[in-house]
Design a protein around this motif. Structure first.
Motif, PDB file in Angstrom:
ATOM      1  N   ARG A  67     -17.571  14.618  11.123  1.00  0.00           N
ATOM      2  CA  ARG A  67     -18.197  15.250   9.817  1.00  0.00           C
ATOM      3  C   ARG A  67     -17.306  16.211   9.026  1.00  0.00           C
ATOM      4  O   ARG A  67     -17.854  17.108   8.441  1.00  0.00           O
ATOM      5  CB  ARG A  67     -19.547  15.982  10.334  1.00  0.00           C
ATOM      6  CG  ARG A  67     -20.473  15.133  10.679  1.00  0.00           C
ATOM      7  CD  ARG A  67     -21.586  15.735  11.270  1.00  0.00           C
ATOM      8  NE  ARG A  67     -23.056  14.881  11.361  1.00  0.00           N
ATOM      9  CZ  ARG A  67     -23.886  15.018  11.918  1.00  0.00           C
ATOM     10  NH1 ARG A  67     -24.418  16.469  12.583  1.00  0.00           N
ATOM     11  NH2 ARG A  67     -25.220  14.339  11.971  1.00  0.00           N
ATOM     12  N   GLY A  68     -15.911  15.745   9.009  1.00  0.00           N
ATOM     13  CA  GLY A  68     -15.014  16.478   8.160  1.00  0.00           C
ATOM     14  C   GLY A  68     -14.599  17.861   8.800  1.00  0.00           C
ATOM     15  O   GLY A  68     -13.888  18.470   8.268  1.00  0.00           O
ATOM     16  N   LYS A  69     -15.053  18.109  10.006  1.00  0.00           N
ATOM     17  CA  LYS A  69     -14.631  19.579  10.920  1.00  0.00           C
ATOM     18  C   LYS A  69     -14.040  19.191  12.133  1.00  0.00           C
ATOM     19  O   LYS A  69     -14.387  18.054  12.642  1.00  0.00           O
ATOM     20  CB  LYS A  69     -15.974  20.444  10.602  1.00  0.00           C
ATOM     21  CG  LYS A  69     -16.623  20.629   9.489  1.00  0.00           C
ATOM     22  CD  LYS A  69     -17.957  21.549   9.723  1.00  0.00           C
ATOM     23  CE  LYS A  69     -17.673  22.818  10.025  1.00  0.00           C
ATOM     24  NZ  LYS A  69     -18.817  23.602  10.193  1.00  0.00           N
ATOM     25  N   THR A  86     -10.108   5.909   4.854  1.00  0.00           N
ATOM     26  CA  THR A  86      -9.253   6.801   5.269  1.00  0.00           C
ATOM     27  C   THR A  86     -10.014   7.833   6.122  1.00  0.00           C
ATOM     28  O   THR A  86     -11.382   7.839   6.250  1.00  0.00           O
ATOM     29  CB  THR A  86      -8.508   7.668   4.229  1.00  0.00           C
ATOM     30  OG1 THR A  86      -9.442   8.377   3.434  1.00  0.00           O
ATOM     31  CG2 THR A  86      -7.693   6.847   3.367  1.00  0.00           C
ATOM     32  N   SER A  87      -9.438   8.576   6.953  1.00  0.00           N
ATOM     33  CA  SER A  87      -9.866   9.753   7.862  1.00  0.00           C
ATOM     34  C   SER A  87     -10.427  10.442   6.777  1.00  0.00           C
ATOM     35  O   SER A  87     -11.692  11.006   7.255  1.00  0.00           O
ATOM     36  CB  SER A  87      -8.792  10.139   8.571  1.00  0.00           C
ATOM     37  OG  SER A  87      -8.323   9.484   9.607  1.00  0.00           O
ATOM     38  N   GLU A  88      -9.891  10.887   5.923  1.00  0.00           N
ATOM     39  CA  GLU A  88     -10.635  12.041   4.819  1.00  0.00           C
ATOM     40  C   GLU A  88     -11.862  11.384   4.281  1.00  0.00           C
ATOM     41  O   GLU A  88     -12.744  12.067   4.260  1.00  0.00           O
ATOM     42  CB  GLU A  88      -9.614  12.072   3.654  1.00  0.00           C
ATOM     43  CG  GLU A  88      -8.475  13.029   4.028  1.00  0.00           C
ATOM     44  CD  GLU A  88      -7.351  12.299   4.751  1.00  0.00           C
ATOM     45  OE1 GLU A  88      -7.197  11.210   4.816  1.00  0.00           O
ATOM     46  OE2 GLU A  88      -6.895  12.853   5.798  1.00  0.00           O
ATOM     47  N   GLN A  89     -11.839  10.122   4.103  1.00  0.00           N
ATOM     48  CA  GLN A  89     -13.231   9.441   3.416  1.00  0.00           C
ATOM     49  C   GLN A  89     -14.379   9.540   4.342  1.00  0.00           C
ATOM     50  O   GLN A  89     -15.628   9.984   4.406  1.00  0.00           O
ATOM     51  CB  GLN A  89     -12.817   8.228   3.134  1.00  0.00           C
ATOM     52  CG  GLN A  89     -12.152   8.189   1.812  1.00  0.00           C
ATOM     53  CD  GLN A  89     -11.931   6.603   1.205  1.00  0.00           C
ATOM     54  OE1 GLN A  89     -11.374   5.798   2.110  1.00  0.00           O
ATOM     55  NE2 GLN A  89     -11.791   6.296   0.168  1.00  0.00           N
ATOM     56  N   LEU A  90     -13.807   9.399   5.906  1.00  0.00           N
ATOM     57  CA  LEU A  90     -14.926   9.297   7.039  1.00  0.00           C
ATOM     58  C   LEU A  90     -15.406  10.520   7.556  1.00  0.00           C
ATOM     59  O   LEU A  90     -16.382  10.654   8.131  1.00  0.00           O
ATOM     60  CB  LEU A  90     -14.282   8.320   8.103  1.00  0.00           C
ATOM     61  CG  LEU A  90     -14.035   6.796   7.739  1.00  0.00           C
ATOM     62  CD1 LEU A  90     -13.543   6.109   9.004  1.00  0.00           C
ATOM     63  CD2 LEU A  90     -15.450   6.043   7.388  1.00  0.00           C
TER      64      LEU A  90
END
Ligand code: GRG
Length: 308
Positions: free
Chosen positions: A109-111, A243-247
């Motif tokens: 969740r981006g963290k 990308t990892s950033e998008q996911l």
């Protein structure tokens, strides 16, 4: 005839504003989740529980529960404790899934993942605590609903997370790592247990608490199993296309773990076709409810249209 049927199914959702519906329901869920856990002694465990619970996410399971309740004329406040409990269970499954002994992921969740922030020992305990608290929370905070309906929901939730559900799916998933001969039947078993089981109990618990009868519950279970598998097909596609950033989590994990996935078996275009067929089947289960099913129909469409 088939075209006429499809027109009838998709029509209620076509004028329905899903973006506004999801935003409003999500905001209500966030407020309820925030109020569900207070930090007290020993602070570390409550902070670890809150860290992952309040880390964002689509809140799809609680929203499905609210939507199913409303389909049967229930007020969403009646099922909010169960909706929160579903998110607690989902969150604990993500915490445990990310552990070094399982998927070993650093981001969710981006963290940073729970164990990266609090350590592996506390992350395991935070997952355990969230799981147990979910059941306590349903019992203590569900009001104005006949006890037999609450008991039925507790039983179904227990089944969905235990060896007959998430845990069983995860075990087979772990067994299949690195096995290029994993069959489509095994893949379907993994995801109908790991992913669809919790989506199913989310939908049917809203319906049970609102007083739906058994034929209705069967239709909704069928709807949820189908959107669950479609959801997983799209999840597998996004793992290779985003990308990892998008996911908000590490992309490309399935290939790295040498996991057989739907796109690795079928390719991406055919996977999209399969997901759409599952969603169409899911929507056909809701045909008899007319406009009242617009939120659940629109959510089914969103499963295949989502890009994160
Ligand atoms: C349940 C007792 C118990 C233990 C956990 C680790 C485990 C056993 C099961 C794994 C379950 C798992 C991680 C399934 C994947 C489900 C899935 C597709 C998650 C992503 O869901 P989204 O996209 O995530 O709804 P957000 O972050 O939006 O909530």
């Amino acid at each position: 005839m088939a075209q006429h049927t499809i027109h009838k199914i998709t029509n209620p959702a076509s004028t329905f504003d899903l973006t506004a519906y999801l935003a409003e329901a999500k905001a209500e869920v966030e407020i309820a989740l925030d109020a569900s856990i207070q930090v007290t002694y020993p602070e570390k465990i409550y902070e670890a529980m809150r860290y992952s619970l309040m880390a964002g996410g689509k809140r799809l399971r609680p929203i499905l529960c609210l939507a199913a309740c409303e389909l049967f004329g229930g007020d969403r406040t009646l099922v909010m404790p169960t909706a929160c409990a579903l998110e607690m269970v989902h969150t604990m499954s993500l915490i445990h899934d990310d552990l070094p002994s399982m998927d070993n992921d650093d981001y969710r969740r981006g963290k940073l993942t729970n164990h990266k922030v609090f350590g592996e020992d506390i992350a395991i305990l935070a997952g355990d605590a969230l799981l147990a608290y979910a059941f306590e929370y349903i019992v203590d905070f569900t009001k104005d609903i006949p006890p037999h309906r609450i008991l039925r929901v507790i039983g179904r939730l227990g089944r969905a997370v235990a060896a007959a559900g998430l845990v069983g799916g995860q075990v087979v998933d772990l067994e299949c790592e690195g096995k290029s001969d994993t069959s489509i039947e095994t893949l379907n078993f993994i995801h109908s247990h790991k992913t669809a089981a919790l989506l199913e109990v989310a939908v049917i618990s809203g319906a049970i608490l609102a007083g739906a009868d058994d034929p209705d519950i069967d239709k909704l279970a069928n709807y949820a199993q189908n959107i669950g598998l479609a959801f997983q097909i799209i999840d597998d596609i996004l793992d290779v296309t985003c990308t990892s950033e998008q996911l908000g989590k590490t992309a490309g994990k399935d290939i790295a773990a040498q996991k057989v996935t739907y796109p690795s078996l079928w390719g991406i275009p055919a996977s999209h076709v399969q997901a759409k067929q599952l969603v169409d089947h899911a929507k056909s289960q809701l045909q008899s409810y007319g406009d009242a099913a617009a939120p659940l129909i629109a959510i089914a469409d969103y499963i295949t249209a989502r890009n994160y």
